[in-house]
Design an enzyme around this catalytic site. Structure first.
Site, short mmCIF file in Angstrom:
data_model
loop_
_atom_site.label_atom_id
_atom_site.label_comp_id
_atom_site.label_asym_id
_atom_site.label_seq_id
_atom_site.Cartn_x
_atom_site.Cartn_y
_atom_site.Cartn_z
CE LYS A 145 -3.93 2.52 0.76
NZ LYS A 145 -3.29 3.87 0.88
CE1 TYR A 200 7.29 1.71 12.55
CE2 TYR A 200 8.11 -0.13 13.42
CZ TYR A 200 6.97 0.60 13.01
OH TYR A 200 5.70 0.29 13.78
CB ALA A 248 -6.64 -0.53 15.84
N PRO A 297 -7.82 8.47 19.26
CG PRO A 297 -8.43 8.01 21.46
CD PRO A 297 -8.28 7.28 20.26
CG ASP A 313 -12.02 19.83 15.84
OD1 ASP A 313 -12.68 18.96 15.89
OD2 ASP A 313 -10.67 19.36 15.77
NE ARG A 360 -14.30 18.96 10.15
CZ ARG A 360 -13.80 17.72 10.64
NH1 ARG A 360 -13.98 17.57 12.01
NH2 ARG A 360 -13.81 16.73 9.71
CG HIS A 408 -8.69 36.31 13.22
ND1 HIS A 408 -7.83 35.66 12.61
CD2 HIS A 408 -9.16 37.48 12.65
CE1 HIS A 408 -7.38 36.74 11.52
NE2 HIS A 408 -8.31 37.59 11.51
CG HIS A 434 -10.01 15.98 17.53
ND1 HIS A 434 -10.58 16.75 16.61
CD2 HIS A 434 -9.83 14.84 16.61
CE1 HIS A 434 -10.76 16.12 15.31
NE2 HIS A 434 -10.33 15.04 15.63
CB THR A 442 -12.89 12.94 7.73
OG1 THR A 442 -12.09 12.36 8.92
CG2 THR A 442 -14.47 12.72 7.94
#
Length: 311
Positions: free
Chosen positions: A38, A63, A78, A119, A146, A149, A166, A173, A228
């Site tokens: 990939k 690596y 994952a 997360p 965020d 957005r 601004h 998040h 996304t």
């Protein structure tokens, strides 16, 4: 010479490599993935467009190929499976990071480590704790996306260039993030005042709707197309540019906190100065009392998760 290593050649990693190749700020990009084919395919796909842009060397590696990288962008991890809890996913990715980060450090303990895997706040803190790297050299993409957005939505509401808006989304998040309305402005004019001048709505219901749309944006996109990756890749590009160009720009990245608003031992997003050495400083914002309480609540939620991890 400027080299970026991207760990994980999934949607976000590969698209980040593409946006960085287009940026003209990077000379070498290495993609590292457990699925080597990939990574090779993505590197070839991007490389075939290089004659049409500024020269850049894009290739797949292992690596050991992170050696010499100025920035290591971590997007690997994952994915959440049906029926799997958020905590299950956190524990799974923490285990992955506990194995992966030491391997990366073997070959490069001088780079800036930018964590993007979700997360992101938890995994940024996990990386900081297990790496032993100096504060500022490990941080997460946080709420840069965020905040973008948020600015986009306000720009559409006010029919104004989003670059003149601004505003910051701060905290986690995720579900406990919130807009720092008290410091939101349009070219120096407070958002409230600007809306009053231009006859735009800016009441409590409007603010709530905007914040909910920001929080739910990813869910909405995932429901429509499965993932996304475009906008987050642009956010990654922006952060990496700030580092490589030593811009000292202010971005809402996620860093381990050491007392801001009475919070420590978690990573959360606050406006921070980002340059060649990573995060130089977290800014002390004049938040309202309500916003400070929201920030502390966000921290409490993150702290509860961290307590359940073996780090």
């Amino acid at each position: 010479m400027s080299k970026v290593a991207i760990i994980g050649s999934g949607f976000v990693g590969a698209t980040s490599a593409f946006t960085l190749a287009l940026s003209g700020t990077v000379t070498d990009i290495v993609l590292v993935d457990l699925n080597k084919d990939k990574a090779i395919g993505d590197a070839l796909d991007i490389s075939h467009g290089i004659p049409l842009i500024q020269p850049v060397n894009v290739y797949a590696g292992d690596y050991k190929d992170v050696k010499g990288a100025d920035v290591i962008v971590v997007t690997a991890g994952a994915a959440q499976k049906p029926g799997e809890t958020r905590l299950d996913l956190v524990k799974k990715n923490t285990a992955i990071f506990k194995s992966m980060i030491p391997e990366l450090l073997k070959y490069n303990d001088k780079a800036i480590y930018l964590i993007v895997t979700n997360p992101v706040d938890i995994l940024t803190y996990v990386t900081y704790k297990i790496s032993g790297l100096p504060w500022g050299r490990v941080f997460g993409s946080g709420t840069v996306l965020d905040s973008s957005r948020f600015r986009y939505l306000l720009s559409k509401h006010c029919n104004i260039d989003p670059r003149n808006v601004h505003g910051r989304i701060i905290g986690e998040h995720g579900d406990t993030e919130f807009a720092a309305w008290s410091i939101t402005n349009i070219s120096g004019i407070s958002f409230n005042e600007y809306c009053s001048i231009c006859g735009r709505v800016c009441n409590t219901n409007f603010r709530k709707e905007v914040e909910e749309e920001v929080v739910n944006a990813a869910y909405k996109i995932i429901d429509k197309k499965g993932a996304t990756y475009y906008a987050v890749a642009v956010a990654v590009r922006r952060i990496v540019e700030c580092i490589l160009r030593d811009e000292n720009s202010i971005l809402t990245v996620s860093s381990p906190l050491n007392g801001q608003y009475g919070v420590k031992d978690v990573s959360l997003s606050l406006p921070s100065i980002v340059g060649r050495n990573g995060v130089a400083r977290i800014l002390d914002l004049p938040l309202s009392d309500e916003e400070v309480e929201k920030f502390r609540h966000s921290a409490s939620v993150m702290a509860d998760v961290i307590k359940q991890l073996d780090i």
